[in-house]
Scaffold this active site. Structure first.
Site, PDB file in Angstrom:
ATOM      1  N   SER A 149       0.868  -1.187   0.000  1.00  0.00           N
ATOM      2  CA  SER A 149       0.000   0.000   0.000  1.00  0.00           C
ATOM      3  C   SER A 149       0.899   1.228   0.000  1.00  0.00           C
ATOM      4  O   SER A 149       1.503   1.566   1.019  1.00  0.00           O
ATOM      5  CB  SER A 149      -0.907   0.004   1.232  1.00  0.00           C
ATOM      6  OG  SER A 149      -1.797  -1.076   1.199  1.00  0.00           O
ATOM      7  N   LYS A 159      -7.235   1.718  -2.606  1.00  0.00           N
ATOM      8  CA  LYS A 159      -6.837   1.336  -1.247  1.00  0.00           C
ATOM      9  C   LYS A 159      -6.841   2.543  -0.324  1.00  0.00           C
ATOM     10  O   LYS A 159      -7.288   2.465   0.826  1.00  0.00           O
ATOM     11  CB  LYS A 159      -5.452   0.684  -1.270  1.00  0.00           C
ATOM     12  CG  LYS A 159      -4.908   0.308   0.127  1.00  0.00           C
ATOM     13  CD  LYS A 159      -5.822  -0.674   0.855  1.00  0.00           C
ATOM     14  CE  LYS A 159      -5.346  -0.951   2.288  1.00  0.00           C
ATOM     15  NZ  LYS A 159      -4.085  -1.696   2.347  1.00  0.00           N
ATOM     16  N   LYS A 212       0.139   5.687   8.340  1.00  0.00           N
ATOM     17  CA  LYS A 212       0.860   5.716   7.069  1.00  0.00           C
ATOM     18  C   LYS A 212      -0.109   5.844   5.904  1.00  0.00           C
ATOM     19  O   LYS A 212       0.098   6.637   4.979  1.00  0.00           O
ATOM     20  CB  LYS A 212       1.702   4.443   6.930  1.00  0.00           C
ATOM     21  CG  LYS A 212       2.544   4.362   5.662  1.00  0.00           C
ATOM     22  CD  LYS A 212       1.892   3.541   4.561  1.00  0.00           C
ATOM     23  CE  LYS A 212       1.828   2.065   4.895  1.00  0.00           C
ATOM     24  NZ  LYS A 212       1.320   1.266   3.747  1.00  0.00           N
TER      25      LYS A 212
END
Length: 294
Positions: free
Chosen positions: A95, A170, A238
């Site tokens: 990701s 995502k 993150k």
């Protein structure tokens, strides 16, 4: 049987790699950390570096923590690029930044390779059960070649669009998850502060329009105070940083995402970065001076 490369055998990567071997494929692997016993026992070939993985395999999968790690795995010293030959396929299942993804794909194409970005959702449980949701960006014909491998690792597999679209999907997923956790936390905290039984409130809400997977799973974690990580706060930080950085690059305002990130930051400041992301509720509890269930 295909020759598959797999780089990054962490919490997610290791079970994904094992599932590929169980599917009958030959696996060539490299990882920076300790080599997982589960992967070696499954019969994977251990390579000295990412370049050797790329030389041996026809399809090379990366599953590492963040954008700089992908760049290093692909283009660093002894990276994939050093062992790549024309016609091979690189599949990044990490990701990472959608913007960087497009640049990585361009560089791989210049070397004669094909590129898919295919981040996943479902956590360690989904990785082990081969039930991950896989969001893919890239060419249809490349996706068709790799789809049988995706089917060994996941259930809900979607080609969203071109390169980078998997990563932006995502990012969108992580925005929705974070904001829904925050909403569930606010609702249960309010109910508890008002004197209601938060567990009973959650049970009632699950029968109505407010029901969600997050209310079911993460709401239970909040009520029972079980914050052992399924997906750590630091990882969600993150992902939201990716969302906010991409939004800034595109000139888009994401005010609620920014608030969720600040709540995660509050948790991290109080030592909670390694807790499950459902522990975002702790930031709300700190502000309210009240813990759900008190």
């Amino acid at each position: 049987m295909a020759k598959i490369g797999f780089i990054g055998l962490g919490i997610m990567g290791a079970p994904m790699a094992v599932n590929l071997i169980k599917g009958g494929h030959e696996l060539f692997t490299f990882t920076r950390g300790p080599f997982p016993k589960s992967v070696s026992e499954a019969g994977a070939t251990v390579c000295e570096n990412s370049a050797e993985v790329a030389r041996q395999a026809d399809i090379i999968i990366t599953m590492v923590p963040d954008t700089p790690h992908v760049e290093d795995a692909l283009f660093g010293e002894n990276g994939v690029a050093a062992g790549l030959s024309k016609g091979k396929i690189v599949v990044d299942m990490s990701s990472i930044s959608p913007v960087a993804t497009k640049e990585f794909a361009k560089r791989i194409a210049e070397l004669g390779g094909e590129y898919l970005d295919a981040p996943v959702s479902g956590g360690e449980v989904g990785a082990k059960a081969a039930s991950l949701t896989i969001m893919v960006g890239g060419k249809q014909e490349v996706f068709d070649k790799v789809k049988p491998l995706f089917e060994l690792m996941g259930k809900n597999i979607t080609l969203v669009g071109g390169v980078g679209d998997g990563q932006i999907t995502k990012v969108a997923n992580q925005i929705i998850v974070a904001l829904t956790i925050e909403a569930v936390g606010e609702a249960l905290l309010l109910a508890s502060k008002a004197g209601a039984d938060a567990a009973k409130v959650r049970e009632a809400l699950m029968g109505g329009f407010a029901n969600s997977r997050i209310l079911e799973v993460h709401g239970e974690r909040m009520v029972k105070r079980t914050f052992d990580p399924g997906f750590r706060i630091e990882l969600h930080q993150k992902d939201l940083n990716l969302a906010l950085t991409t939004a800034r690059q595109l000139g888009v305002a994401l005010p609620s995402t920014a608030i969720a990130q600040e709540l995660f930051n509050t948790c991290a400041a109080h030592g909670g970065s390694g807790q499950d992301h459902s522990a975002l509720v702790r930031a709300l509890e700190i502000m309210a001076n009240h813990e759900i269930g008190q």
